[in-house]
Design a protein around this motif. Structure first.
Motif, PDB file in Angstrom:
ATOM      1  N   HIS A 188       0.830  -1.201   0.000  1.00  0.00           N
ATOM      2  CA  HIS A 188       0.000   0.000   0.000  1.00  0.00           C
ATOM      3  C   HIS A 188       0.864   1.251   0.000  1.00  0.00           C
ATOM      4  CE1 HIS A 188       0.917  -0.145   4.331  1.00  0.00           C
ATOM      5  NE2 HIS A 188       0.532   1.120   4.392  1.00  0.00           N
ATOM      6  N   ARG A 189       0.277   2.315  -0.514  1.00  0.00           N
ATOM      7  CA  ARG A 189       0.905   3.640  -0.508  1.00  0.00           C
ATOM      8  C   ARG A 189      -0.073   4.622   0.102  1.00  0.00           C
ATOM      9  NH1 ARG A 189       1.451   1.854  -5.592  1.00  0.00           N
ATOM     10  NH2 ARG A 189      -0.022   3.389  -6.417  1.00  0.00           N
ATOM     11  N   VAL A 190       0.445   5.467   0.976  1.00  0.00           N
ATOM     12  CA  VAL A 190      -0.369   6.492   1.630  1.00  0.00           C
ATOM     13  C   VAL A 190       0.174   7.858   1.265  1.00  0.00           C
ATOM     14  CG1 VAL A 190      -0.998   7.528   3.844  1.00  0.00           C
ATOM     15  CG2 VAL A 190      -1.113   5.053   3.550  1.00  0.00           C
ATOM     16  N   VAL A 191      -0.714   8.724   0.815  1.00  0.00           N
ATOM     17  CA  VAL A 191      -0.390  10.125   0.589  1.00  0.00           C
ATOM     18  C   VAL A 191      -0.961  10.910   1.763  1.00  0.00           C
ATOM     19  CG1 VAL A 191      -0.698  12.130  -0.905  1.00  0.00           C
ATOM     20  CG2 VAL A 191      -0.431   9.856  -1.909  1.00  0.00           C
ATOM     21  N   SER A 192      -0.123  11.627   2.476  1.00  0.00           N
ATOM     22  CA  SER A 192      -0.566  12.349   3.667  1.00  0.00           C
ATOM     23  C   SER A 192      -1.517  13.474   3.313  1.00  0.00           C
ATOM     24  CB  SER A 192       0.642  12.910   4.411  1.00  0.00           C
ATOM     25  OG  SER A 192       1.509  11.871   4.829  1.00  0.00           O
ATOM     26  N   ARG A 193      -2.297  13.879   4.278  1.00  0.00           N
ATOM     27  CA  ARG A 193      -3.238  14.982   4.092  1.00  0.00           C
ATOM     28  C   ARG A 193      -2.500  16.233   3.614  1.00  0.00           C
ATOM     29  NH1 ARG A 193      -5.544  15.412   9.908  1.00  0.00           N
ATOM     30  NH2 ARG A 193      -6.630  17.239   9.039  1.00  0.00           N
ATOM     31  N   GLY A 194      -3.068  16.841   2.555  1.00  0.00           N
ATOM     32  CA  GLY A 194      -2.489  18.064   2.032  1.00  0.00           C
ATOM     33  C   GLY A 194      -1.307  17.861   1.120  1.00  0.00           C
ATOM     34  N   ALA A 195      -0.908  16.585   0.888  1.00  0.00           N
ATOM     35  CA  ALA A 195       0.308  16.331   0.111  1.00  0.00           C
ATOM     36  C   ALA A 195       0.038  15.821  -1.295  1.00  0.00           C
ATOM     37  CB  ALA A 195       1.193  15.333   0.852  1.00  0.00           C
ATOM     38  N   GLY A 196      -1.222  15.574  -1.640  1.00  0.00           N
ATOM     39  CA  GLY A 196      -1.480  15.045  -2.978  1.00  0.00           C
ATOM     40  C   GLY A 196      -2.919  14.640  -3.152  1.00  0.00           C
ATOM     41  N   TRP A 197      -3.114  13.573  -3.930  1.00  0.00           N
ATOM     42  CA  TRP A 197      -4.435  13.197  -4.399  1.00  0.00           C
ATOM     43  C   TRP A 197      -4.918  11.902  -3.776  1.00  0.00           C
ATOM     44  CZ3 TRP A 197      -6.671  16.756  -7.592  1.00  0.00           C
ATOM     45  CH2 TRP A 197      -5.822  17.679  -8.197  1.00  0.00           C
ATOM     46  N   ALA A 198      -6.254  11.766  -3.699  1.00  0.00           N
ATOM     47  CA  ALA A 198      -6.901  10.536  -3.264  1.00  0.00           C
ATOM     48  C   ALA A 198      -7.733   9.987  -4.411  1.00  0.00           C
ATOM     49  CB  ALA A 198      -7.795  10.798  -2.044  1.00  0.00           C
ATOM     50  N   GLY A 199      -7.938   8.659  -4.438  1.00  0.00           N
ATOM     51  CA  GLY A 199      -8.621   8.029  -5.561  1.00  0.00           C
ATOM     52  C   GLY A 199     -10.094   7.791  -5.304  1.00  0.00           C
ATOM     53  N   LEU A 200     -10.916   8.050  -6.338  1.00  0.00           N
ATOM     54  CA  LEU A 200     -12.349   7.783  -6.307  1.00  0.00           C
ATOM     55  C   LEU A 200     -12.721   6.553  -7.129  1.00  0.00           C
ATOM     56  CD1 LEU A 200     -13.673  11.417  -6.865  1.00  0.00           C
ATOM     57  CD2 LEU A 200     -13.604  10.181  -4.699  1.00  0.00           C
ATOM     58  N   LYS A 201     -12.042   6.339  -8.251  1.00  0.00           N
ATOM     59  CA  LYS A 201     -12.358   5.248  -9.168  1.00  0.00           C
ATOM     60  C   LYS A 201     -11.066   4.837  -9.856  1.00  0.00           C
ATOM     61  CE  LYS A 201     -15.022   4.286 -13.413  1.00  0.00           C
ATOM     62  NZ  LYS A 201     -16.072   4.789 -14.332  1.00  0.00           N
TER      63      LYS A 201
END
Length: 493
Positions: free
Chosen positions: A27-40
């Motif tokens: 898994h990869r986590v992008v911290s809050r405020g540091a990038g994008w989150a996935g919807l689909k």
């Protein structure tokens, strides 16, 4: 007898059942405020296509469509401009992509289709064609000749779009919810009456042309309660349409089945009966968010209406469908449910040993229905010690792949969630008899880690969602920075 594979010869990828049993989950986590989150997410060949979102500290949001290589490096991406909302996307066999864009400042005709080449170049951008092939009989008695305004309400960072897209080869099918195209009662009031439709479009190389258009639901309203389940999108479910295309080109449009949608169908298509709409258990109020019976309408490849079928599992107190998929004349649903016990009550559980049993027992829910009859083939409840739900489902050759969240708690006396979720993947056999699950120990705190989209190809699963997402009261007292979130990607192979 074939001998052992020599070095360098192609080795078939493992099946998903083997991947779930033995595969490595990273898994990869992008911290809050540091990038994008996935919807689909969609996998195609060597590429991963992701609809992504971010929420800023002032609660504004931005979306983009990003394409990644197998090494997870960005190949190309496009970000929405001011006044745009990226609603959905579809990947064609050629690797070209169609993006559904809502122009939020348009008074009418604000639903656009943008076609991108494999390299990310814009091949065409046009508004969704004005329907000219809508049968007159679909209008009923209370819709104008041009019923579709092609506009929607303002959208936030996680809103499931009112314009949905699915590839049908190099062509396209769309489903849409929109305001009725008529003046509001007074200039001061915004439009409120809704109508939904489906359209099949042919790709001509420079643009799309209408093949057929059908009404899905006539004039109706949806007005869910203001509270919602954090970032789980419970409040979005009563509105948005769901769309799937079968291998033969048949089209399925799903949605929460409320009394007004049911009555509109009864008025225009004479099914179900008005009495069934008003008194049936498989229909809900336009305001409900917890108990959401589901309905789907199927259309043949050439647009003939095959019928509408409503569904709710037996003996459930709460029920929500978040996604659907179709294959081989069957329709798969994924969501969540709270079951009633033999005494018609609910077996609440304690949040910790010795505490009162007051947490709602949500289970992830997967079901398969017959497309033509609506009959239930099987259903499967997937639950741990706490609450679970599925946000996305995909057909695979080894079963139904679902993704969502596990390990969260919701108080029985209201809508508040008091324990953060962790990511959940499940592979459900085609008869529902076996369920494999995979998860990660990311839950249990005061933030959510959960999945919103999933896809599989060649023995590999990719799922996307949110990391460090807020819970119910995270933003109380004007703490806007607490309403931001990071990104989560799971890779199982």
């Amino acid at each position: 007898m074939q001998g052992p594979c020599e070095p360098g010869c192609p080795v078939p990828p493992p099946g998903l059942d083997q991947t779930f049993d033995q595969g490595s989950l990273s898994h990869r986590v992008v911290s809050r405020g540091a990038g994008w989150a996935g919807l689909k997410a969609r996998l195609s060949g060597s590429r991963t296509f992701v609809l992504e979102t971010t929420r800023h500290t002032d609660l504004r949001s931005t979306r983009r469509l990003a394409v990644y290589s197998p090494a997870s490096s960005e190949v190309w991406a496009v970000t929405e401009a001011p006044g745009e909302h990226f609603s959905d996307f579809a990947v064609h066999p050629s690797g070209e992509v169609t993006l559904g864009v809502v122009r939020t400042d348009a008074e009418r005709g604000g639903y656009d289709l943008v076609r991108f080449s494999y390299q990310g170049e814009v091949l065409a951008r046009h508004p969704l064609p004005e329907p000219t092939k809508l049968p007159v009989g679909d209008l009923g008695t209370d819709l104008p000749p041009r019923p579709f305004r092609m506009t929607s309400r303002p959208a936030h960072a996680l809103t499931d779009g009112w314009l949905r897209t699915e590839a049908r080869g190099e062509s396209l099918v769309v489903a849409f919810l929109t305001f009725v195209d008529e003046p509001p009662p007074t200039p001061e009031l915004p439009p409120s009456d809704l109508v939904s439709g489906a359209m099949a479009l042919a790709w001509l190389g420079t643009g799309y042309v209408e093949q057929w258009t059908r009404l899905v639901d006539g004039r109706h309203r949806v007005d869910p309660s203001a509270w919602a389940y954090d970032e789980f999108r419970w409040r979005e479910a009563p509105f948005r349409p769901l769309l799937a295309v079968d291998g033969d080109g048949s089209v399925v449009v799903g949605r929460t089945w409320n009394t007004q949608r049911c009555l509109a169908s009864s008025e225009t298509f004479q099914t179900p009966t008005r009495l069934e709409c008003l008194l049936g258990e498989d229909v809900t109020s336009p305001m409900d968010t917890e108990y959401q019976p589901f309905a789907f309408t199927a259309f043949s490849p050439t647009g003939e209406r095959e019928g509408t079928h409503s569904f709710v599992p037996a003996a459930v107190a709460e029920f929500v469908v978040f996604d659907l998929a179709t294959r081989g004349g069957a329709v798969a649903l994924a969501g969540t449910a709270v079951r009633r016990n033999a005494s018609d009550g609910i077996d609440y559980y304690p949040p910790f040993p010795g505490a009162d049993a007051n947490m709602a027992p949500y289970d992830g829910y997967v079901a398969v229905l017959e497309r033509r009859s609506g009959a239930l083939r099987f259903e499967s409840y997937v639950g741990g010690e706490r609450a679970d739900h599925f946000s996305s489902v995909r057909w695979t050759d080894q079963g139904l792949l679902a993704a969502g969240a596990t390990g969260w708690d919701r108080w029985s006396g209201g809508m508040s969630i008091s324990r953060g979720a962790g990511p959940l993947l499940a592979l459900v056999s085609f008869d529902g008899g076996r369920v494999r699950t995979r998860s990660l120990p990311l839950d249990g705190g005061d933030r959510h880690f959960h999945l919103l989209g999933v896809d599989a190809e060649a023995g590999r699963v990719v799922a996307v969602g949110l990391a460090e997402a807020p819970m119910t009261h995270a933003g109380d007292g004007g703490q806007r920075a607490n309403m931001t979130f990071g990104g989560l990607t799971l890779d199982l192979r």
